[in-house]
Write a protein that holds these residues in place. Structure first.
Motif, short mmCIF file in Angstrom:
data_model
loop_
_atom_site.label_atom_id
_atom_site.label_comp_id
_atom_site.label_asym_id
_atom_site.label_seq_id
_atom_site.Cartn_x
_atom_site.Cartn_y
_atom_site.Cartn_z
N GLY A 42 0.79 -1.22 0.00
CA GLY A 42 0.00 0.00 0.00
C GLY A 42 0.82 1.27 0.00
O GLY A 42 0.26 2.38 -0.03
N GLY A 43 2.14 1.13 0.05
CA GLY A 43 3.01 2.29 0.14
C GLY A 43 3.27 2.97 -1.19
O GLY A 43 2.74 2.57 -2.24
N ARG A 44 4.14 3.98 -1.15
CA ARG A 44 4.44 4.79 -2.33
C ARG A 44 5.28 4.07 -3.37
O ARG A 44 5.41 4.52 -4.50
N GLY A 45 5.90 2.96 -2.97
CA GLY A 45 6.77 2.27 -3.91
C GLY A 45 8.12 2.95 -4.04
O GLY A 45 8.72 2.98 -5.12
N VAL A 46 8.61 3.51 -2.92
CA VAL A 46 9.88 4.25 -2.91
C VAL A 46 10.95 3.41 -2.23
O VAL A 46 10.74 2.87 -1.13
N LEU A 47 12.11 3.29 -2.86
CA LEU A 47 13.26 2.58 -2.29
C LEU A 47 14.02 3.50 -1.36
O LEU A 47 14.31 4.66 -1.71
N MET A 48 14.35 3.04 -0.17
CA MET A 48 15.00 3.89 0.83
C MET A 48 16.23 4.60 0.29
O MET A 48 16.41 5.80 0.47
N GLY A 49 17.11 3.86 -0.36
CA GLY A 49 18.36 4.45 -0.81
C GLY A 49 18.34 4.97 -2.23
O GLY A 49 19.35 5.49 -2.71
N GLY A 50 17.19 4.87 -2.91
CA GLY A 50 17.14 5.27 -4.30
C GLY A 50 18.12 4.46 -5.15
O GLY A 50 18.63 3.42 -4.72
N VAL A 51 18.41 4.93 -6.33
CA VAL A 51 19.43 4.35 -7.21
C VAL A 51 20.08 5.51 -7.95
O VAL A 51 19.57 6.64 -7.91
N GLY A 99 20.70 4.54 3.15
CA GLY A 99 20.84 5.48 2.05
C GLY A 99 19.78 6.55 1.97
O GLY A 99 19.75 7.34 1.02
N ALA A 100 18.89 6.62 2.96
CA ALA A 100 17.81 7.60 2.93
C ALA A 100 18.31 9.00 3.27
O ALA A 100 19.39 9.19 3.85
N ASP A 101 17.50 9.98 2.91
CA ASP A 101 17.73 11.39 3.25
C ASP A 101 16.99 11.62 4.57
O ASP A 101 15.75 11.68 4.59
N VAL A 102 17.72 11.76 5.67
CA VAL A 102 17.12 11.68 7.01
C VAL A 102 17.21 13.01 7.75
O VAL A 102 18.27 13.66 7.75
N THR A 103 16.11 13.39 8.38
CA THR A 103 16.07 14.56 9.26
C THR A 103 15.48 14.15 10.61
O THR A 103 14.46 13.48 10.66
N VAL A 104 16.14 14.55 11.69
CA VAL A 104 15.65 14.30 13.04
C VAL A 104 15.14 15.61 13.62
O VAL A 104 15.80 16.65 13.54
N LEU A 105 13.95 15.58 14.20
CA LEU A 105 13.34 16.73 14.85
C LEU A 105 13.36 16.55 16.36
O LEU A 105 13.00 15.48 16.86
N ASP A 106 13.76 17.59 17.08
CA ASP A 106 13.74 17.54 18.54
C ASP A 106 13.63 18.96 19.07
O ASP A 106 14.03 19.92 18.39
N GLY A 113 20.65 8.37 -10.16
CA GLY A 113 19.71 9.12 -10.98
C GLY A 113 18.34 9.28 -10.37
O GLY A 113 17.51 10.02 -10.90
N VAL A 114 18.07 8.58 -9.25
CA VAL A 114 16.78 8.66 -8.58
C VAL A 114 17.01 8.97 -7.10
O VAL A 114 17.79 8.28 -6.43
N ALA A 115 16.32 9.98 -6.59
CA ALA A 115 16.54 10.42 -5.21
C ALA A 115 16.12 9.36 -4.20
O ALA A 115 15.19 8.59 -4.45
N PRO A 116 16.79 9.32 -3.05
CA PRO A 116 16.39 8.38 -2.00
C PRO A 116 15.13 8.84 -1.30
O PRO A 116 14.64 9.95 -1.50
N ALA A 117 14.58 7.97 -0.46
CA ALA A 117 13.42 8.32 0.35
C ALA A 117 13.77 9.42 1.35
O ALA A 117 14.88 9.48 1.87
N LYS A 118 12.80 10.28 1.60
CA LYS A 118 12.94 11.29 2.64
C LYS A 118 12.32 10.75 3.93
O LYS A 118 11.13 10.43 3.96
N VAL A 119 13.13 10.65 4.96
CA VAL A 119 12.68 10.10 6.23
C VAL A 119 12.78 11.17 7.31
O VAL A 119 13.83 11.82 7.46
N VAL A 120 11.70 11.37 8.04
CA VAL A 120 11.68 12.31 9.16
C VAL A 120 11.49 11.52 10.44
O VAL A 120 10.56 10.70 10.55
N VAL A 121 12.36 11.74 11.41
CA VAL A 121 12.27 11.09 12.71
C VAL A 121 11.91 12.15 13.74
O VAL A 121 12.66 13.12 13.92
N ILE A 122 10.77 11.98 14.39
CA ILE A 122 10.33 12.95 15.40
C ILE A 122 10.77 12.45 16.77
O ILE A 122 10.25 11.47 17.28
N GLY A 123 11.76 13.11 17.33
CA GLY A 123 12.34 12.70 18.62
C GLY A 123 13.77 12.26 18.45
O GLY A 123 14.05 11.34 17.68
N GLY A 124 14.67 12.90 19.17
CA GLY A 124 16.09 12.60 19.02
C GLY A 124 16.69 11.85 20.19
O GLY A 124 17.90 11.95 20.44
#
Length: 371
Positions: A153-162, A190-197, A164-175
């Motif tokens: 049911g997901g978007r069909g996005v690979l975490m690390g991309g390949v 390989g994901a593009d990761v941001t942590v929020l705190d 020519g194709v961007a990786p998944a954007k991952v947001v982590v709430i809580g550091g």
């Protein structure tokens, strides 16, 4: 003291409260250990190993009827709560704040319940929660990546991309512990990761230690809304010790997210930090709300039961032995960090955050020592 370890009966919970090594330690201290037959099978520990360590293998009725100290992993289910009695000690995860039914039953039983998740240490940490937080944090990107697959049911996005194709954007709430481990693993995939705190000291620590791996951003409402809307995966990793988790993403915000984005709520044991979260199981782990896929399994570490059991056992063993060797009153009196774990005693609630969450009167834990 007679120590009892029943088999966990929560759905798809394969961990066990005592390892054979812990049994051996307890027996060497002069205690009798009763283990329910088959209790350790899910974590890879056979009955023969417990018997060789000195345990007596019994049925579940005998565990609860005879044990003075019951050691578990998950909160007691209704059938288990019916077997608890006044004067008995329960040592396990409880997570009472979002669970009024369990709280009511424990108070009615009169049991002395010490919760793993509220035991503290001299550094202000939660030493019995930390091992499972580490496991859950490391699992979160893994299960989130599975949830992102189109077949689920997901978007069909690979975490690390390949290339020519961007990786998944991952947001982590809580550091904290969960968030840091989740971010490290997601970045390793390989994901593009941001942590929020919201803690500036914690943000500085994350920036100093992991700036090459992921970004650390202040969790203002505006930043959270913007980053959640752009994310392929959002991992909820916020903990308020002993209290219900704050709701940080509302249902209305789901409309701003990408269709098929994945939410992984690691805080679901404490009620979850997304408004649309509800507990799920390993057997049926995901559901969809407004096009967003939710993974909210309430016992995530149970999926890797052997690793989790060993990690938890390493942390709980010294406290369990202190309770058995000294009795709970002296053990808690000698150790204020263990006393912080006391949640109920003799029909009284003894943990303030639970009382605030459920609107119940609280007896200070120190006063309970003399009751």
């Amino acid at each position: 003291m007679k120590i009892g370890c029943p088999k966990e009966i929560k759905p798809q919970e394969f961990r066990v409260g005592l390892t054979p090594a812990a049994v051996q330690e307890a027996v060497s201290h002069g205690h009798e250990v009763l283990v329910e037959a088959g209790a350790g099978v899910g974590a890879g520990f056979a009955d023969d190993a417990y018997a060789a360590a000195g345990a007596k293998l019994v049925c579940v009725e005998e565990v609860f009827a005879q044990a003075e100290l019951v050691v578990k992993v998950k909160e007691p289910q209704a059938a288990e709560r019916a077997r608890l009695r006044e004067g008995q000690i329960l040592f396990t995860y409880l997570h009472l704040a979002p669970d009024p039914d369990q709280t009511r039953d424990l108070l009615a039983s009169g049991v002395t319940a010490i919760a793993y998740e509220t035991v503290t240490d001299c550094a202000g940490g939660l030493p019995l929660l930390a091992p499972m937080s580490e496991v859950a944090g490391r699992l979160a990107p893994q299960v989130g990546a599975w949830t992102l697959q189109k077949a689920n049911g997901g978007r069909g996005v690979l975490m690390g991309g390949v290339p020519g194709v961007a990786p998944a954007k991952v947001v982590v709430i809580g550091g904290g512990v969960v968030g840091t481990h989740a971010a490290r693993v997601a970045a390793g995939m390989g994901a593009d990761v941001t942590v929020l705190d919201r803690s500036l000291p914690r943000l500085r620590q994350l920036d100093e230690g992991f700036a090459r791996d992921f970004k650390a951003i202040y969790a203002s409402e505006a930043n959270t809304a913007e980053l959640v809307a752009a994310a392929d995966m959002v991992i909820g990793a916020v903990l308020v010790p002993g209290a219900a988790a704050p709701k940080l993403v509302s249902r209305s915000q789901l409309g701003s997210m990408k269709p098929g984005a994945a939410i992984v709520d690691v805080a679901i044991d404490q009620g979850g930090c997304f408004e649309t979260s509800r507990p799920t199981t390993h057997q049926d782990p995901i559901y969809e709300v407004d096009g967003i896929m939710h993974y909210c399994v309430a016992n995530m570490p149970g999926a890797v039961a052997r690793t989790s059991t060993l990690a938890l056992g390493n942390a709980t063993l010294p406290f369990m032995l202190a309770i058995a060797d000294k009795g709970w009153r002296k053990a808690c009196g000698d150790d204020p960090h263990l006393l912080a774990g006391l949640n109920t005693h003799a029909g009284r609630l003894t943990y303030a955050a639970v009382g605030a969450a459920l609107g119940l009167d609280v007896t200070p834990a120190k006063e309970a020592l003399s009751i």
